[in-house]
Design an enzyme around this catalytic site. Structure first.
Site, PDB file in Angstrom:
ATOM      1  CE  LYS A   9      -4.027  -2.249   2.068  1.00  0.00           C
ATOM      2  NZ  LYS A   9      -4.800  -2.177   3.514  1.00  0.00           N
ATOM      3  CG  PHE A  57     -12.986   1.676   7.515  1.00  0.00           C
ATOM      4  CD1 PHE A  57     -12.602   0.758   6.654  1.00  0.00           C
ATOM      5  CD2 PHE A  57     -13.686   0.811   8.703  1.00  0.00           C
ATOM      6  CE1 PHE A  57     -12.410  -0.190   6.215  1.00  0.00           C
ATOM      7  CE2 PHE A  57     -13.550  -0.365   8.144  1.00  0.00           C
ATOM      8  CZ  PHE A  57     -13.717  -0.966   6.924  1.00  0.00           C
ATOM      9  CG  ASN A 112      -3.582  -2.775   7.217  1.00  0.00           C
ATOM     10  OD1 ASN A 112      -3.787  -2.090   5.820  1.00  0.00           O
ATOM     11  ND2 ASN A 112      -3.880  -3.327   7.193  1.00  0.00           N
ATOM     12  CG  HIS A 115      -4.968  -5.669  -0.588  1.00  0.00           C
ATOM     13  ND1 HIS A 115      -6.607  -5.991   0.260  1.00  0.00           N
ATOM     14  CD2 HIS A 115      -5.551  -6.759  -1.269  1.00  0.00           C
ATOM     15  CE1 HIS A 115      -7.257  -7.314  -0.589  1.00  0.00           C
ATOM     16  NE2 HIS A 115      -6.614  -7.504  -1.340  1.00  0.00           N
ATOM     17  CD  GLU A 126      -8.549  -8.840  -3.974  1.00  0.00           C
ATOM     18  OE1 GLU A 126      -7.671  -9.140  -3.275  1.00  0.00           O
ATOM     19  OE2 GLU A 126      -9.497  -8.383  -2.696  1.00  0.00           O
TER      20      GLU A 126
HETATM   21  P1  IDP Z   1      -8.031  -7.654   4.912  1.00  0.00           P
HETATM   22  O1  IDP Z   1      -7.435  -6.129   4.482  1.00  0.00           O
HETATM   23  O2  IDP Z   1      -7.342  -7.771   6.369  1.00  0.00           O
HETATM   24  O3  IDP Z   1      -7.985  -8.247   4.594  1.00  0.00           O
HETATM   25  P2  IDP Z   1     -10.022  -5.994   5.565  1.00  0.00           P
HETATM   26  O4  IDP Z   1     -11.460  -6.127   6.953  1.00  0.00           O
HETATM   27  O5  IDP Z   1     -10.800  -6.636   4.714  1.00  0.00           O
HETATM   28  O6  IDP Z   1      -9.069  -6.272   5.844  1.00  0.00           O
HETATM   29  O7  IDP Z   1      -9.995  -4.335   5.138  1.00  0.00           O
HETATM   30  C1  IDP Z   1      -9.534  -3.770   4.394  1.00  0.00           C
HETATM   31  C2  IDP Z   1      -8.498  -2.619   5.102  1.00  0.00           C
HETATM   32  O8  IDP Z   1      -9.687  -1.026   4.911  1.00  0.00           O
HETATM   33  C3  IDP Z   1      -7.772  -3.141   6.020  1.00  0.00           C
HETATM   34  O9  IDP Z   1      -6.177  -3.602   5.619  1.00  0.00           O
HETATM   35  C4  IDP Z   1      -7.576  -1.790   6.498  1.00  0.00           C
HETATM   36  O10 IDP Z   1      -6.585  -0.870   5.729  1.00  0.00           O
HETATM   37  C5  IDP Z   1      -9.033  -1.432   6.545  1.00  0.00           C
HETATM   38  N1  IDP Z   1      -9.743  -1.400   8.127  1.00  0.00           N
HETATM   39  C6  IDP Z   1      -9.948  -1.643   8.179  1.00  0.00           C
HETATM   40  N2  IDP Z   1     -11.091  -1.475   9.176  1.00  0.00           N
HETATM   41  C7  IDP Z   1     -10.598  -0.146   9.471  1.00  0.00           C
HETATM   42  C8  IDP Z   1     -10.957   0.796  10.700  1.00  0.00           C
HETATM   43  O11 IDP Z   1     -11.651   0.612  11.176  1.00  0.00           O
HETATM   44  N3  IDP Z   1     -10.127   1.908   9.965  1.00  0.00           N
HETATM   45  C9  IDP Z   1      -9.969   2.510   9.130  1.00  0.00           C
HETATM   46  N4  IDP Z   1      -9.505   1.155   7.936  1.00  0.00           N
HETATM   47  C10 IDP Z   1      -9.893   0.114   7.861  1.00  0.00           C
END
Ligand code: IDP
Length: 148
Positions: A9, A57, A112, A115, A126
């Site tokens: 990212k 979000f 984080n 992805h 994807e």
């Molecule tokens: P993943 O990336 O581990 O599959 P997902 O639940 O699919 O997780 O969420 C997608 C992305 O959305 C996460 O990687 C994170 O960057 C973002 N995200 C998830 N929850 C939150 C939140 O509560 N606040 C801000 N960003 C979030």
């Protein structure tokens, strides 16, 4: 052979983590079959994260993923989808084990680092969103006879 979509990212690109991340998957034994540094349009971001459209979000997520270049990749190997998710660590870096990418490099869920597709269906979807067929390279890697 199973394939998955992984993406460093914008925070990972800006922090200079592409090399470390690629190296982890190479050393694990997976094979890189496609990669590119690219910018994500709003349209692609909304499509990619479509399942989160109703989440509070969502706007923040789209703004973040379009805020700078990403490094998009396709990797292949046995169980690559599940294993790559394990190597990434929990979604929220504060819960991610040390030794995982998010556990080693991240502090907050909004930034984080990486992805990765979470299922076979997501991987196909994807890969199709980010890569044209001709951008994926089929080749035999000598290393594989020492991995499998
Ligand atoms: P993943 O990336 O581990 O599959 P997902 O639940 O699919 O997780 O969420 C997608 C992305 O959305 C996460 O990687 C994170 O960057 C973002 N995200 C998830 N929850 C939150 C939140 O509560 N606040 C801000 N960003 C979030």
């Amino acid at each position: 052979m199973e394939k998955t979509f992984l993406m460093v990212k914008p925070d990972g690109v800006q922090r200079g983590l592409i090399g470390d991340i690629v190296s982890r998957f190479e050393k694990k034994g997976f094979q890189l079959v496609g990669a590119k540094l690219m910018s994500i349009s709003n349209e692609l971001a909304e499509e990619h994260y479509g399942e989160h459209k109703e989440r509070p979000f969502f706007g923040e997520l789209v703004d973040f993923i379009t805020s700078g270049p990403v490094f998009a990749m396709v990797w292949q190997g046995e169980n690559v989808i599940t294993t790559a998710r394990g190597m990434m660590g929990a979604t929220n870096p504060k819960d991610a084990a040390l030794g995982t990418i998010r556990g080693d490099f991240g502090l907050t869920v909004g930034k984080n680092i990486i992805h990765g597709s979470d299922s076979a269906e997501s991987a196909v979807r994807e890969i199709g969103l980010f890569f044209k067929e001709e951008e994926l390279v089929e080749y035999s890697k000598l290393m594989n006879e020492w991995v499998y």
